[in-house]
Scaffold this motif. Structure first.
Motif, PDB file in Angstrom:
ATOM      1  N   GLU A 118      46.732  28.914  48.953  1.00  0.00           N
ATOM      2  CA  GLU A 118      46.168  28.357  47.725  1.00  0.00           C
ATOM      3  C   GLU A 118      45.349  27.103  47.998  1.00  0.00           C
ATOM      4  O   GLU A 118      44.377  26.825  47.270  1.00  0.00           O
ATOM      5  CB  GLU A 118      47.297  28.067  46.736  1.00  0.00           C
ATOM      6  N   ARG A 119      45.706  26.347  49.032  1.00  0.00           N
ATOM      7  CA  ARG A 119      44.888  25.179  49.377  1.00  0.00           C
ATOM      8  C   ARG A 119      43.522  25.610  49.890  1.00  0.00           C
ATOM      9  O   ARG A 119      42.490  25.042  49.500  1.00  0.00           O
ATOM     10  CB  ARG A 119      45.620  24.337  50.429  1.00  0.00           C
ATOM     11  N   GLN A 166      50.603  39.737  41.432  1.00  0.00           N
ATOM     12  CA  GLN A 166      49.298  40.027  40.845  1.00  0.00           C
ATOM     13  C   GLN A 166      48.349  38.841  40.977  1.00  0.00           C
ATOM     14  O   GLN A 166      47.154  39.019  41.226  1.00  0.00           O
ATOM     15  CB  GLN A 166      49.460  40.411  39.374  1.00  0.00           C
ATOM     16  N   ARG A 167      48.867  37.649  40.827  1.00  0.00           N
ATOM     17  CA  ARG A 167      48.013  36.460  40.959  1.00  0.00           C
ATOM     18  C   ARG A 167      47.468  36.328  42.378  1.00  0.00           C
ATOM     19  O   ARG A 167      46.288  36.021  42.579  1.00  0.00           O
ATOM     20  CB  ARG A 167      48.814  35.220  40.573  1.00  0.00           C
ATOM     21  N   ARG A 169      47.077  38.771  44.589  1.00  0.00           N
ATOM     22  CA  ARG A 169      46.133  39.860  44.866  1.00  0.00           C
ATOM     23  C   ARG A 169      44.751  39.557  44.283  1.00  0.00           C
ATOM     24  O   ARG A 169      43.724  39.798  44.933  1.00  0.00           O
ATOM     25  CB  ARG A 169      46.672  41.172  44.296  1.00  0.00           C
ATOM     26  N   GLU A 170      44.729  39.037  43.077  1.00  0.00           N
ATOM     27  CA  GLU A 170      43.433  38.694  42.476  1.00  0.00           C
ATOM     28  C   GLU A 170      42.772  37.548  43.230  1.00  0.00           C
ATOM     29  O   GLU A 170      41.545  37.527  43.401  1.00  0.00           O
ATOM     30  CB  GLU A 170      43.636  38.320  41.005  1.00  0.00           C
ATOM     31  N   ALA A 171      43.576  36.586  43.718  1.00  0.00           N
ATOM     32  CA  ALA A 171      43.012  35.488  44.498  1.00  0.00           C
ATOM     33  C   ALA A 171      42.396  36.013  45.791  1.00  0.00           C
ATOM     34  O   ALA A 171      41.342  35.528  46.242  1.00  0.00           O
ATOM     35  CB  ALA A 171      44.095  34.456  44.800  1.00  0.00           C
ATOM     36  N   ARG A 172      43.036  36.997  46.405  1.00  0.00           N
ATOM     37  CA  ARG A 172      42.472  37.571  47.638  1.00  0.00           C
ATOM     38  C   ARG A 172      41.137  38.259  47.365  1.00  0.00           C
ATOM     39  O   ARG A 172      40.185  38.145  48.153  1.00  0.00           O
ATOM     40  CB  ARG A 172      43.461  38.562  48.239  1.00  0.00           C
ATOM     41  N   LEU A 173      41.027  38.989  46.232  1.00  0.00           N
ATOM     42  CA  LEU A 173      39.761  39.636  45.894  1.00  0.00           C
ATOM     43  C   LEU A 173      38.659  38.600  45.658  1.00  0.00           C
ATOM     44  O   LEU A 173      37.498  38.813  46.039  1.00  0.00           O
ATOM     45  CB  LEU A 173      39.939  40.523  44.664  1.00  0.00           C
ATOM     46  N   LEU A 174      39.016  37.486  45.051  1.00  0.00           N
ATOM     47  CA  LEU A 174      38.026  36.422  44.847  1.00  0.00           C
ATOM     48  C   LEU A 174      37.551  35.852  46.182  1.00  0.00           C
ATOM     49  O   LEU A 174      36.355  35.574  46.366  1.00  0.00           O
ATOM     50  CB  LEU A 174      38.620  35.310  43.984  1.00  0.00           C
ATOM     51  N   LEU A 175      38.480  35.667  47.103  1.00  0.00           N
ATOM     52  CA  LEU A 175      38.093  35.161  48.412  1.00  0.00           C
ATOM     53  C   LEU A 175      37.144  36.128  49.116  1.00  0.00           C
ATOM     54  O   LEU A 175      36.188  35.701  49.783  1.00  0.00           O
ATOM     55  CB  LEU A 175      39.346  34.927  49.267  1.00  0.00           C
ATOM     56  N   GLU A 176      37.413  37.424  48.986  1.00  0.00           N
ATOM     57  CA  GLU A 176      36.509  38.405  49.581  1.00  0.00           C
ATOM     58  C   GLU A 176      35.119  38.311  48.929  1.00  0.00           C
ATOM     59  O   GLU A 176      34.089  38.373  49.630  1.00  0.00           O
ATOM     60  CB  GLU A 176      37.085  39.813  49.406  1.00  0.00           C
ATOM     61  N   ASP A 177      35.082  38.173  47.608  1.00  0.00           N
ATOM     62  CA  ASP A 177      33.786  38.036  46.911  1.00  0.00           C
ATOM     63  C   ASP A 177      33.010  36.832  47.435  1.00  0.00           C
ATOM     64  O   ASP A 177      31.812  36.930  47.770  1.00  0.00           O
ATOM     65  CB  ASP A 177      34.013  37.882  45.415  1.00  0.00           C
ATOM     66  N   TRP A 178      33.681  35.683  47.486  1.00  0.00           N
ATOM     67  CA  TRP A 178      32.995  34.460  47.906  1.00  0.00           C
ATOM     68  C   TRP A 178      32.559  34.545  49.369  1.00  0.00           C
ATOM     69  O   TRP A 178      31.479  34.062  49.736  1.00  0.00           O
ATOM     70  CB  TRP A 178      33.913  33.264  47.699  1.00  0.00           C
TER      71      TRP A 178
END
Length: 407
Positions: A118-119, A166-167, A169-178
């Protein structure tokens, strides 16, 4: 890179990390060694304590985690045994303490992989907003390196943590997007390597538009324009057919970039110009339409020259009138005969000829004369009504000059 402070892991099956991993020739710490927890009960106990890291977990909640809603009669003694076994696996047995009404596991800053993840996520978010693409790539790769699989995998459902999983998993998808946005913006030789990774993500998430947009841009910028258009066609047909919606603005902008053949459009990360590569020539504007010349009327007479007059008695040639399209809404003019009230009378009621005037009634012997007024029908030329003794009705022609017989 993961530091030596990491001790616990939940980004995957619950694990323990050694104090320090293998050191290289420069005596720098590498990735920490992972120690799996073999006992399912001890693994579930560790996960329940890490989900509430730094807080006391009641004994009743731990029993429900280990045995569901029907703990055995020996649940208290069995829980104590599992706590003892977990203490032996920890680097410091004092981390796990009995604190009424339950147990508390001490986790310092940077020791749980979720906190480190998260950091990195927070730093990557700020760098993406500031378009610091190099920093975005570094932070995203550092966060994704902590991911060992689905969080809390291999645990019974009694452990819970569904919203937590779920939180993450969504954070991982955001990291992939960025990360892929930054890679596309930086460009270079890495673009070709992004295509298979993005193709796998687009297949895994068929309705997530961001991966399809990035795949379109990666294909287009590596010279595979037809494949980029095919990705857009497949995504649009899927969205319209399954959800009844059109692709979002990000996909539409990427589609326009592919169609135009431009290196990038506003709103999407655009690769900077590389040295030695000539810029794409600008598309010339369309030529203006030529002005239509006016139709010449004829040469004007020279100054001081009089126009010859037409000879006497010569009729001027008739100029044909220019046909004018009838106006659908024009009202036709009234005939000349209807222009005045007199004309109305003349055109409606025919004139009475003079020969049809009513003749004067002849005088009748005895001093009486027939009435000169026309009959009640008012029709001109009707026979006059005869009056006389013993007679009524119309007069018979020729009878007026015949005297009555003598008796």
């Amino acid at each position: 890179m993961m530091g030596c402070a990491l001790r616990f892991g939940l980004l995957g099956p619950p694990v323990l990390y050694d104090a320090c991993g293998t050191r290289d020739a420069h005596d720098t710490c590498g990735a920490p060694d992972v120690r799996a927890v073999g006992s399912p009960k001890v693994r579930a106990l560790l996960a329940a304590l890490l989900l509430e890291a730094g807080r006391v977990v009641p004994v009743g909640s731990l029993k429900d985690t280990l045995w569901g809603g029907a703990p055995p009669a020996s649940a208290q003694a069995s829980l104590h045994n599992h706590v003892t076994r977990l203490r032996r696996l920890l680097d410091d047995p004092e981390r796990l303490r009995a604190t009424p009404p339950g147990y508390l596991l001490r986790v310092d800053e940077g020791e749980l992989d979720v906190h480190v993840f998260e950091r990195h996520l927070a730093v990557a978010r700020g760098a993406h907003a500031a378009r610091d693409w190099e920093l975005v790539v570094r932070e995203c790769l550092s966060a994704l390196a902590l991911w060992r699989g689905a969080p809390l995998s291999g645990l019974p459902s009694e452990v819970g943590g569904y919203a937590f999983v779920q939180r993450l998993r969504e954070a991982r998808l955001l990291l992939e997007d960025w990360r892929y946005d930054a890679e596309l913006a930086v460009g270079g030789s890495r673009l070709g390597a992004l295509v298979p990774e993005l193709a796998a993500l687009a297949a895994e998430h068929p309705l997530r538009e961001s991966y399809h947009r990035q795949l379109m841009l990666a294909l287009h910028r590596t010279g595979r324009r037809a494949e980029a258009l095919a990705v857009h066609r497949d995504l649009r047909s899927r969205l319209v057919g399954e959800l009844g919606v059109e692709p979002g603005p990000g996909v539409r902008e990427a589609h326009v970039e592919v169609l135009r053949g431009t290196p990038g459009t506003p709103g999407t990360p655009t690769a900077p110009a590389r040295p030695g590569v000539p810029a794409r020539p600008a598309v010339p504007a369309a030529p203006a339409m030529p002005t239509v010349p006016a139709v010449p009327v004829g040469p004007a007479a020279p100054a001081g020259v009089a126009t010859p007059a037409a000879p006497a008695g010569a009729a001027m040639p008739a100029v044909p009138a220019t046909p004018v399209a009838p106006d659908a809404f024009a009202v036709p003019a009234a005939p000349a005969a209807l222009a005045t009230p007199a004309g109305v009378a003349a055109s409606v009621a025919p004139a009475v000829p003079a020969a049809s005037a009513v003749p004067a009634a002849p005088r009748v012997p005895g001093g009486s004369a027939a009435s000169s007024a026309p009959d009640a029908r008012g029709v001109s030329g009707a026979p006059a009504v005869r009056s006389g003794p013993g007679r009524s009705g119309p007069a018979v022609p020729g009878e007026a000059d015949t005297p009555p017989p003598h008796t």
